[in-house]
Each structure stands twice: as C-alpha cells, then as structure tokens.
Write a protein that holds these residues in place. Sequence first.
Motif, PDB file in Angstrom:
ATOM      1  N   MET A 179      16.939 -85.790  10.643  1.00 24.96           N
ATOM      2  CA  MET A 179      17.411 -85.207   9.391  1.00 24.96           C
ATOM      3  C   MET A 179      16.772 -83.831   9.173  1.00 24.96           C
ATOM      4  O   MET A 179      17.461 -82.866   8.820  1.00 24.96           O
ATOM      5  CB  MET A 179      17.077 -86.132   8.232  1.00 24.96           C
ATOM      6  CG  MET A 179      17.577 -85.637   6.893  1.00 24.96           C
ATOM      7  SD  MET A 179      17.167 -86.725   5.527  1.00 24.96           S
ATOM      8  CE  MET A 179      15.385 -86.650   5.519  1.00 24.96           C
ATOM      9  N   ILE A 180      15.499 -83.716   9.413  1.00 23.27           N
ATOM     10  CA  ILE A 180      14.808 -82.437   9.227  1.00 23.27           C
ATOM     11  C   ILE A 180      15.320 -81.408  10.222  1.00 23.27           C
ATOM     12  O   ILE A 180      15.541 -80.242   9.871  1.00 23.27           O
ATOM     13  CB  ILE A 180      13.283 -82.639   9.339  1.00 23.27           C
ATOM     14  CG1 ILE A 180      12.776 -83.409   8.113  1.00 23.27           C
ATOM     15  CG2 ILE A 180      12.558 -81.303   9.465  1.00 23.27           C
ATOM     16  CD1 ILE A 180      11.346 -83.880   8.221  1.00 23.27           C
ATOM     17  N   SER A 181      15.566 -81.822  11.472  1.00 23.39           N
ATOM     18  CA  SER A 181      16.075 -80.867  12.457  1.00 23.39           C
ATOM     19  C   SER A 181      17.472 -80.394  12.096  1.00 23.39           C
ATOM     20  O   SER A 181      17.823 -79.232  12.336  1.00 23.39           O
ATOM     21  CB  SER A 181      16.050 -81.468  13.862  1.00 23.39           C
ATOM     22  OG  SER A 181      17.026 -82.483  13.980  1.00 23.39           O
ATOM     23  N   GLU A 182      18.298 -81.264  11.495  1.00 22.29           N
ATOM     24  CA  GLU A 182      19.631 -80.846  11.069  1.00 22.29           C
ATOM     25  C   GLU A 182      19.547 -79.931   9.853  1.00 22.29           C
ATOM     26  O   GLU A 182      20.325 -78.982   9.731  1.00 22.29           O
ATOM     27  CB  GLU A 182      20.506 -82.063  10.745  1.00 22.29           C
ATOM     28  CG  GLU A 182      20.938 -82.852  11.956  1.00 22.29           C
ATOM     29  CD  GLU A 182      21.812 -82.068  12.911  1.00 22.29           C
ATOM     30  OE1 GLU A 182      22.658 -81.272  12.436  1.00 22.29           O
ATOM     31  OE2 GLU A 182      21.646 -82.243  14.126  1.00 22.29           O
ATOM     32  N   LEU A 183      18.616 -80.198   8.940  1.00 26.24           N
ATOM     33  CA  LEU A 183      18.480 -79.347   7.758  1.00 26.24           C
ATOM     34  C   LEU A 183      17.999 -77.941   8.123  1.00 26.24           C
ATOM     35  O   LEU A 183      18.294 -76.983   7.413  1.00 26.24           O
ATOM     36  CB  LEU A 183      17.533 -79.982   6.751  1.00 26.24           C
ATOM     37  CG  LEU A 183      18.116 -81.163   5.969  1.00 26.24           C
ATOM     38  CD1 LEU A 183      17.037 -81.805   5.105  1.00 26.24           C
ATOM     39  CD2 LEU A 183      19.276 -80.722   5.111  1.00 26.24           C
ATOM     40  N   LYS A 184      17.288 -77.806   9.227  1.00 24.39           N
ATOM     41  CA  LYS A 184      16.849 -76.477   9.674  1.00 24.39           C
ATOM     42  C   LYS A 184      18.019 -75.642  10.155  1.00 24.39           C
ATOM     43  O   LYS A 184      17.926 -74.418  10.209  1.00 24.39           O
ATOM     44  CB  LYS A 184      15.813 -76.615  10.790  1.00 24.39           C
ATOM     45  CG  LYS A 184      14.476 -77.106  10.299  1.00 24.39           C
ATOM     46  CD  LYS A 184      13.484 -77.238  11.429  1.00 24.39           C
ATOM     47  CE  LYS A 184      12.158 -77.779  10.932  1.00 24.39           C
ATOM     48  NZ  LYS A 184      11.193 -77.977  12.019  1.00 24.39           N
ATOM     49  N   LYS A 185      19.139 -76.266  10.507  1.00 21.01           N
ATOM     50  CA  LYS A 185      20.313 -75.545  10.986  1.00 21.01           C
ATOM     51  C   LYS A 185      21.193 -75.030   9.844  1.00 21.01           C
ATOM     52  O   LYS A 185      22.101 -74.252  10.084  1.00 21.01           O
ATOM     53  CB  LYS A 185      21.172 -76.461  11.876  1.00 21.01           C
ATOM     54  CG  LYS A 185      20.471 -76.941  13.121  1.00 21.01           C
ATOM     55  CD  LYS A 185      21.361 -77.898  13.876  1.00 21.01           C
ATOM     56  CE  LYS A 185      20.635 -78.562  15.024  1.00 21.01           C
ATOM     57  NZ  LYS A 185      21.493 -79.549  15.698  1.00 21.01           N
ATOM     58  N   VAL A 186      20.927 -75.460   8.617  1.00 19.70           N
ATOM     59  CA  VAL A 186      21.758 -75.078   7.478  1.00 19.70           C
ATOM     60  C   VAL A 186      21.543 -73.610   7.162  1.00 19.70           C
ATOM     61  O   VAL A 186      20.408 -73.130   7.091  1.00 19.70           O
ATOM     62  CB  VAL A 186      21.425 -75.945   6.242  1.00 19.70           C
ATOM     63  CG1 VAL A 186      22.172 -75.463   5.009  1.00 19.70           C
ATOM     64  CG2 VAL A 186      21.741 -77.390   6.530  1.00 19.70           C
ATOM     65  N   VAL A 187      22.653 -72.888   6.975  1.00 17.02           N
ATOM     66  CA  VAL A 187      22.584 -71.470   6.642  1.00 17.02           C
ATOM     67  C   VAL A 187      22.980 -71.304   5.182  1.00 17.02           C
ATOM     68  O   VAL A 187      24.046 -71.761   4.761  1.00 17.02           O
ATOM     69  CB  VAL A 187      23.548 -70.649   7.537  1.00 17.02           C
ATOM     70  CG1 VAL A 187      23.520 -69.193   7.158  1.00 17.02           C
ATOM     71  CG2 VAL A 187      23.185 -70.847   8.993  1.00 17.02           C
TER      72      VAL A 187
END
Length: 88
Positions: A34-42
């Motif tokens: 979840m944290i790794s996916e949230l880092k991809k949010v622009v």
Amino acid sequence: MTETTAGNSHGAGHNKKPSKVGFFAGIALFFRQMISELKKVVTPTRSELVNYTLVVIGFVVLMMLIISALDFVFGNGSILVFTNSPEQ
C-alpha cells in the motif's frame, strides 16, 4: 516483480505449493504494498484540479437537466394517462 510474485516463483519444473503466509506477515505485506503504491500517486496542479472540478460540476448539471426533463415528461404523461377527465 512484487513481493508476492517473487516469493512464489520457485523456478520451472518444481511442483511445490506456494508457502502460506502467516496472518501478521500478510498484513505487513499489505501495508508495504500500500505504501509503495501511494508513493506513485501524482498530485494534480492547481489548474488541473480546477479543470477536473469544472468538468465534474458540468457533468452533474447535465445529468440533473436530463433527469429533470425525463421526470417532467413521465410525470405529466402519467397524469394524462391515469386521471379521469370525462369529455363533455
């Protein structure tokens, strides 16, 4: 490759079942992913945000107009069909 894919790939030709992950290990894996996916949010810029907001408001207004028109037509149509107006 994600952690689940990396953990489950044992090479070709092996017929081993994938090892079952414990309850707390599964929760920890979920939070890591979840944290790794949230880092991809622009985050959108201000002008993009205003543009998106105007598009959504415009779409909602258009849908309100269409539904209101259909409600008016069907409401008046049902009044015409179901009212008793004897012709004299």
